[in-house]
Design a protein around this motif. Sequence first.
Motif, PDB file in Angstrom:
ATOM      1  N   GLY A 257     -40.668  -1.217  51.346  1.00  0.00           N
ATOM      2  CA  GLY A 257     -39.770  -0.200  51.869  1.00  0.00           C
ATOM      3  C   GLY A 257     -39.344   0.807  50.815  1.00  0.00           C
ATOM      4  O   GLY A 257     -39.383   0.529  49.606  1.00  0.00           O
TER       5      GLY A 257
ATOM      6  N   LYS B  52     -35.307  -0.571  56.132  1.00  0.00           N
ATOM      7  CA  LYS B  52     -36.532  -0.796  56.893  1.00  0.00           C
ATOM      8  C   LYS B  52     -37.478   0.406  56.857  1.00  0.00           C
ATOM      9  O   LYS B  52     -38.627   0.281  57.279  1.00  0.00           O
ATOM     10  CB  LYS B  52     -36.203  -1.124  58.351  1.00  0.00           C
TER      11      LYS B  52
ATOM     12  N   GLN C  63     -43.736  -2.910  59.701  1.00  0.00           N
ATOM     13  CA  GLN C  63     -42.934  -3.476  60.780  1.00  0.00           C
ATOM     14  C   GLN C  63     -43.648  -4.586  61.556  1.00  0.00           C
ATOM     15  O   GLN C  63     -43.082  -5.165  62.477  1.00  0.00           O
ATOM     16  CB  GLN C  63     -42.525  -2.364  61.752  1.00  0.00           C
TER      17      GLN C  63
END
Length: 476
Positions: free
Chosen positions: A349, A470, A475
């Motif tokens: 991230g 995030k 993901q």
Amino acid sequence: MQKERNPWQWLPTLYFVEGLPYTIVMTVAVIMYKNLNISNAEIALYTSWLYLPWVIKPIWSPVVDVVRTKKWWIYMMQLVIGGAFAAVAFTLPMDNFFQYSLAAFWIVALTSATNDIATDGFYMIGLRDDQQAFFVGIRSTFYRLAMWVGQGGIVYLTGHFYKTYQNYTTIWSTTFLVLGACMAGFSLLHKFILPNTETLRSEKEQQRGLKEVAIIISQICIIGLGGFLINKFMNIDTTWTYLVLGILVIIYTYFDLKKKAKTQPQILNSPILTFFNKKGIKLSISFILLYRLGEAQLVKIATPFLLDDREVGGIGLTNEDFGILYGTIGLACLVIGGILGGIAIYRKGLKFWVLPMVLSINLPNLGYWLLASFTPEGLLFPGIVIAIEQFFYGFGFTALMMYMLYISQGENKTAHYAVCTGLMAFGMMVPGMPSGYIQEFLGYSNFFLWVVISGIPAIGFCLKLKIDPKFGLNQK
């Protein structure tokens, strides 16, 4: 209805031609002027001004969108670039070649920035969504290939021919004649091979676009004429007058918009102005402007330093050496660093990597300080420093690109990202302008130490950023 044309027939050359003029203006021009004995201060100041079209291109990008077609803008701008390259060639043998060639480079910069707008717009309308995803890496590859041809191949060849002809004026003049012919050839090629995927906008929309062009041109004329008259009246010769006037025009436009917004609040809903209403935008703008504060100064002086004779504190590389070390090995390390930077953010991230990447873009500049302090002979140590600095620059630059994507999220993200790229270019232009004077005052060794210190403000702003942990993270 025209049959769909395979993107492989036109996309590679389209992005090669997008990258070549930018590389010539930003990198090759610096090398050429150094070969022609222009001082570091003048090189840094005047070539930094060439960033300006990329700074302000979001302002006239809507014009390209509504007047004529993207295809028309592409081949016309490439034709003008070819003519401007030829103009550079013809000005170099003149006594006042520096001023005249800079004027030609200004035309290249302005038309190249416009070509960028049209090319990226054509990419989005000329390809389906699935094709856009597939060709994103292809277009980047050919853009990088253009960078190699410019700062690697062309620079190497000028050094090679210098061994025989011992006249850089003739060599560079011939080089730009060839470049001009090539750009004209690409223009003709793209006129015929680019698919006709657009229809002309309505006459009303085109009239609106032409009105916006007139407003932009009038503001540029005010700045240009005002700066010229002030310089003449005060008997001075400086480009800082134009910068100050430009800032005053921006301030006036800002307050004029605020005044109009009281009676016409819909003005504030324009795609560009909504960017400045985002939460925490002042911190974000400061971070973008300062992220490459050190690099903006380094990039203008590193080349003269590497090419300067050892007697004046330089490394004494030839154009051939520079083409191999910086233009080839350095570029390869830059690309690899960028790829690994993207992978790193994908795994951890942006929030995790932003501080390490800010450090990675600044600390390797210590290598240039070591080179200037010890001036080692041979190519090994300069090659190591260039490779390390370029690798970590590519790695660290990824964070800035991702952060600009992050703050551009939401409605009008395309316009907001365009504003970010303009701010990024401004952050390169302004610090680069005085860098030559700073170097001449401090000397090479102390200058490179100053470059490293210049990275501290970005670190401070980095610690204040609020980033979704995030964002950028895989993901799946």
